[in-house]
Design a protein around this motif. Structure first.
Motif, PDB file in Angstrom:
ATOM      1  N   ALA A 108      42.985 -45.391 -74.547  1.00 48.02           N
ATOM      2  CA  ALA A 108      43.533 -44.213 -75.223  1.00 48.02           C
ATOM      3  C   ALA A 108      42.649 -42.988 -75.012  1.00 48.02           C
ATOM      4  N   ALA A 109      41.317 -43.185 -75.099  1.00 54.62           N
ATOM      5  CA  ALA A 109      40.408 -42.061 -74.870  1.00 54.62           C
ATOM      6  C   ALA A 109      40.481 -41.577 -73.419  1.00 54.62           C
ATOM      7  N   PHE A 110      40.664 -42.510 -72.487  1.00 56.01           N
ATOM      8  CA  PHE A 110      40.745 -42.143 -71.073  1.00 56.01           C
ATOM      9  C   PHE A 110      42.034 -41.372 -70.772  1.00 56.01           C
ATOM     10  N   LEU A 111      43.136 -41.755 -71.436  1.00 56.46           N
ATOM     11  CA  LEU A 111      44.427 -41.123 -71.167  1.00 56.46           C
ATOM     12  C   LEU A 111      44.701 -39.908 -72.045  1.00 56.46           C
ATOM     13  N   SER A 112      43.840 -39.635 -73.016  1.00 53.00           N
ATOM     14  CA  SER A 112      44.096 -38.511 -73.917  1.00 53.00           C
ATOM     15  C   SER A 112      44.169 -37.163 -73.184  1.00 53.00           C
ATOM     16  N   PRO A 113      43.304 -36.875 -72.175  1.00 57.72           N
ATOM     17  CA  PRO A 113      43.483 -35.606 -71.454  1.00 57.72           C
ATOM     18  C   PRO A 113      44.834 -35.511 -70.752  1.00 57.72           C
ATOM     19  N   MET A 114      45.307 -36.648 -70.229  1.00 50.30           N
ATOM     20  CA  MET A 114      46.614 -36.627 -69.575  1.00 50.30           C
ATOM     21  C   MET A 114      47.722 -36.336 -70.582  1.00 50.30           C
ATOM     22  N   ILE A 173      38.881 -52.684 -78.740  1.00 46.44           N
ATOM     23  CA  ILE A 173      37.972 -51.799 -78.013  1.00 46.44           C
ATOM     24  C   ILE A 173      38.597 -51.344 -76.691  1.00 46.44           C
ATOM     25  N   ALA A 174      39.277 -52.275 -75.999  1.00 47.23           N
ATOM     26  CA  ALA A 174      39.923 -51.909 -74.733  1.00 47.23           C
ATOM     27  C   ALA A 174      41.035 -50.884 -74.955  1.00 47.23           C
ATOM     28  N   VAL A 175      41.822 -51.083 -76.015  1.00 47.11           N
ATOM     29  CA  VAL A 175      42.906 -50.138 -76.311  1.00 47.11           C
ATOM     30  C   VAL A 175      42.346 -48.757 -76.633  1.00 47.11           C
TER      31      VAL A 175
END
Length: 372
Positions: A51-57, A45-47
């Motif tokens: 990943a969802a948080f860094l996807s825009p970057m 879940i943390a990964v």
């Protein structure tokens, strides 16, 4: 007989212990497996959250190294790529995936496009006879090859005079950070260590200014700086940092109060005055909160757009990266790759500064959360 029985009992004790240990391990097995599954689920879940948080970057980075043609064309791959071509008779022919009559699909170079039928050349055997294919070539899928356009960063660097903007932003951020640390340290030290009438009331009023909307003070502040003749200079962005701010004072005051006052008393016995105590006793132990305040102000100044656009719009030579990038986006709005490249370039220094000071930054925030 008694001796034999005693020896038999002694020999049986290790066997009983081994059996009890094996039973305990057997009981612990399901519990360990359950803990392992729970740990794996939490890690997964943390990964996924990271990943969802860094996807825009990641999307911004891929756009920054794509060509304008790829971004504007539909059906292109997610990774940066250019159309695959084949040189034939001095021409660059696009390579398309062509379905043939034998049921196979082969990459062929488009030689003579037509509405109903087109002529293709086999790149693997260019000397063979051309292949006539019936159908609309526009329905065929283009072949792509990996081609990151790193030159987008070079174009941004040259088009918006990035070195000058970077110098302006760095100077405003560094001078402002120094002013914030000096003023907030002194104010926080006074609230944390000195006893004077109305101390708690003044601290409450100071903290209450955090809730004051910034829009309320825009007009009177701008009027004051305009009367002083500071509009069009760095002074409106730098001078206020030398008069402290409530949020950073609160962080530093909370941290100072976690340091025992006995250390101040010991320094006073040795003849140290208030400033000597601050310099030799408190500040060496307050590196985490100092780093946290410095990072907060550095990132805020680096990303600040409203202040520079309010006071530096008429002086391009003094503008910051945020203002210069905004002007650049308005000019090159048809080239998203250059815009994303410029955006990523502005993030490098704050991200590197945070990564280098992450340990101190986290510790400073955790300790200041102690109830005092």
């Amino acid at each position: 007989m008694a001796t034999l029985e005693g020896n038999a009992d002694a020999r049986d004790i290790p066997v009983v212990r081994r059996r009890s240990k094996a039973r305990a391990n057997a009981d612990r097995g399901p519990r360990l497996r359950g803990d392992g599954r729970r740990s794996f689920l939490l890690t997964l879940i943390a990964v996924l959250a990271v990943a969802a948080f860094l996807s825009p970057m990641l999307r911004s980075f891929t756009y920054a190294i794509k060509s304008t043609d790829q971004i504007s064309q539909a059906g292109t791959p997610l990774y940066p790529a250019d159309p695959l071509t084949f040189e034939y008779q001095g021409k660059q022919l696009p390579i398309l995936q062509v379905p043939l009559t034998d049921g196979t699909t082969r990459p062929l170079a488009l030689f003579e496009p037509g509405r109903k039928q087109s002529t293709f050349i086999d790149p693997a055997n260019p000397g063979a006879a051309p292949i006539l294919w019936v159908g609309s070539w526009r329905t065929l899928q283009q072949e792509w090859q990996l081609a990151p356009h790193w030159d987008n960063f070079v174009k941004v660097w040259n088009l918006i005079d990035y070195p000058r903007l970077l110098f302006n932003t760095a100077m405003i951020a560094i001078i402002g950070t120094i002013g914030t640390l000096l003023s907030c340290t002194l104010v926080a030290y006074g609230f944390a260590r000195f006893q004077f009438p109305g101390r708690n009331l003044l601290f409450t009023l100071l903290i209450a200014t955090i809730f004051l909307p910034a829009a309320v003070t825009i007009i009177p502040t701008y009027t004051i700086f305009s009367k002083l003749g500071w509009v069009g200079t760095w002074l409106p962005l730098l001078v206020p940092t030398f008069f402290a701010n409530a949020f950073d004072v609160f962080l530093m005051r909370q941290y100072f109060m976690t340091i025992p006052t006995e250390m101040d008393e010991a320094a006073a016995i040795d003849g140290a005055g208030p400033f000597r105590t601050l310099w030799s006793v408190l500040l060496p132990q307050s590196i985490p909160v100092i780093v946290a305040v410095a990072i907060f102000h550095l990132v805020y100044t680096w990303n600040d757009y409203f202040g520079p656009v309010l006071y530096l719009s008429g002086t391009p030579d003094l503008q910051t990266v945020a203002l210069g990038l905004s002007r650049f986006n308005g000019i090159h709005f048809r080239d998203p790759g250059l815009i994303q490249a410029g955006t990523l370039m502005t993030l490098i220094i704050p991200v590197v500064a945070f990564l280098l000071t992450q340990r101190f930054f986290t510790r400073g925030l955790v300790v200041t959360g102690i109830d005092k």
